[in-house]
Design a protein around this motif. Structure first.
Motif, short mmCIF file in Angstrom:
data_model
loop_
_atom_site.label_atom_id
_atom_site.label_comp_id
_atom_site.label_asym_id
_atom_site.label_seq_id
_atom_site.Cartn_x
_atom_site.Cartn_y
_atom_site.Cartn_z
N LYS A 223 0.81 -0.98 0.29
CA LYS A 223 -0.15 0.32 0.32
C LYS A 223 1.26 1.39 -0.23
O LYS A 223 1.51 0.90 0.28
CB LYS A 223 -0.32 0.02 1.30
N GLU A 224 0.01 2.12 -0.43
CA GLU A 224 0.67 3.71 -0.39
C GLU A 224 1.19 3.73 1.24
O GLU A 224 1.55 3.74 2.37
CB GLU A 224 0.15 4.91 -0.59
N GLY A 225 3.05 4.30 1.09
CA GLY A 225 3.44 4.58 2.12
C GLY A 225 3.75 5.67 2.24
O GLY A 225 3.40 6.54 2.05
N ALA A 226 5.66 6.40 2.68
CA ALA A 226 5.51 7.41 3.39
C ALA A 226 5.55 8.08 1.88
O ALA A 226 5.83 8.08 0.82
CB ALA A 226 7.12 7.15 3.60
N GLY A 227 5.09 9.59 2.12
CA GLY A 227 4.95 11.02 0.82
C GLY A 227 4.04 10.46 0.33
O GLY A 227 3.13 10.86 -0.73
N GLY A 228 2.57 9.72 0.66
CA GLY A 228 2.25 8.33 -0.22
C GLY A 228 2.21 8.25 -1.49
O GLY A 228 0.88 7.79 -2.79
N GLU A 229 3.60 7.49 -1.25
CA GLU A 229 3.55 6.55 -3.06
C GLU A 229 4.07 5.40 -2.87
O GLU A 229 4.43 5.43 -1.27
CB GLU A 229 5.02 6.62 -3.29
N ILE A 230 4.29 4.36 -3.26
CA ILE A 230 4.38 2.53 -3.18
C ILE A 230 6.03 2.56 -3.45
O ILE A 230 6.66 3.49 -4.07
CB ILE A 230 3.52 2.33 -4.73
N GLN A 231 6.52 1.99 -1.86
CA GLN A 231 7.94 2.16 -2.13
C GLN A 231 8.81 0.75 -2.30
O GLN A 231 7.81 0.26 -1.61
CB GLN A 231 8.31 3.19 0.16
#
Ligand code: G1P
Length: 297
Positions: A223-231
């Motif tokens: 799921k989206e992680g730091a900064g709302g991005e897929i990390q």
């Protein structure tokens, strides 16, 4: 366990907004350190590590990158006619074997993990490298080659690692170290861009990875992680939860953050000073600058 690494992913879809207005029409990976584009440094490093298949994850407006790796018969002919063997040789280094390079689009800017996932069908079920061209590493033995050699012993997944000042940890993926074995560390966890006071260590991930194909499977459900991005960091950390080995590798070499203006300028100076044809001029100039700076104080 397969440990031979022949494929590398180059995530080059980023907008490069930190270098606007230049990046309005020039992909940031084409910006030059001395006289070679950033991407050339990344490709050379990959080749020296034994990579034979190059996968670029691109986006709209990156056409110049694709052109860069084409043959240019007119230019080559002209250089031959003018008897310029050195320039011809420099051009040859940019040529790719037919079929060795593949371009795939990242249709939405959803993060580094997503960019890597876009290449999943080209990777299949084998370990692969990821090179972030923003991180330029000057080293006697190229960083990825050092890692490929270490990886032949460890398997699993491996990230390049470097100590950074604690207050800078929030700009990086950061390792939670289980066991420190010197150049190699085994990892308990990895966090993407933690606040400095929450960082598990000051050992940061630098843009070179050798990853198990299982990381691509993890990306199916990250799921989206730091900064709302897929990390990518989260997909690698998921390996640890599944008891698959994850290692940090302290490479020998000097890393330049060419994603920042200051880092890019530093790299330009360092690579300029390393060149026989430029060293004396540039060094003389730098000495003048320093002397004049001191005089002004
Ligand atoms: C990326 C990764 C990060 C890593 C960094 C190294 O971040 O997400 O884990 O530490 O590269 O340069 P970015 O710099 O693209 O934000």
């Amino acid at each position: 366990m397969q440990t031979k690494v022949t494929k590398a992913i180059f995530p080059v879809a980023g907008l490069g907004t930190r270098f606007l207005p230049a990046t309005k029409s020039v992909p940031k990976e084409i910006m030059t350190l001395v006289d070679r584009p950033l991407i050339q440094y990344a490709i050379d490093e990959a080749r020296e590590a034994g990579i034979t298949e190059f996968i670029f994850v691109t986006s709209r407006g990156k056409g110049a990158l694709e052109d860069y790796f084409d043959h240019s018969p007119t230019l080559e002919q002209e250089l031959r006619r003018k008897n310029k063997p050195d320039l011809l040789e420099a051009l040859e280094a940019t040529n790719m074997d037919s079929g060795a390079i593949a371009y795939i689009r990242q249709h939405k800017a959803l993060g580094l993990g997503h960019a890597v996932w876009c290449a999943r069908r080209l990777i299949g079920d084998e370990p692969f490298a990821v090179i972030l061209p923003d991180d330029v590493i000057a080293a006697e033995k190229p960083c990825l080659k050092q890692m490929v050699e270490a990886y032949a012993e460890t398997g699993g997944s491996m990230v390049a690692a470097m100590e950074v000042p604690q207050e800078k940890t929030s700009s990086y993926g950061v390792l939670d170290v289980r066991e420190d074995m010197g150049s190699l560390v085994s990892v308990n966890g990895m966090v993407e861009k933690p606040p400095a006071d929450k960082a598990p260590s000051n050992l940061a991930v630098i843009g070179r990875y050798i990853l198990s194909p299982n990381v691509l499977k993890n990306l199916n459900s990250i799921k989206e992680g730091a900064g709302g991005e897929i990390q990518l960091t989260d997909a690698i950390a998921a390996e640890i939860a599944q008891n698959n080995g994850v290692y940090g590798y302290r490479f020998r070499g000097q890393r330049f953050d060419c994603g920042s203006k200051s880092g890019f300028l530093q790299a330009t100076v360092a690579f300029g000073l390393a060149r026989d044809d430029l060293r004396d001029d540039l060094f003389g100039y730098l000495q003048d600058v320093v002397t004049m700076g001191q005089a002004a104080e």
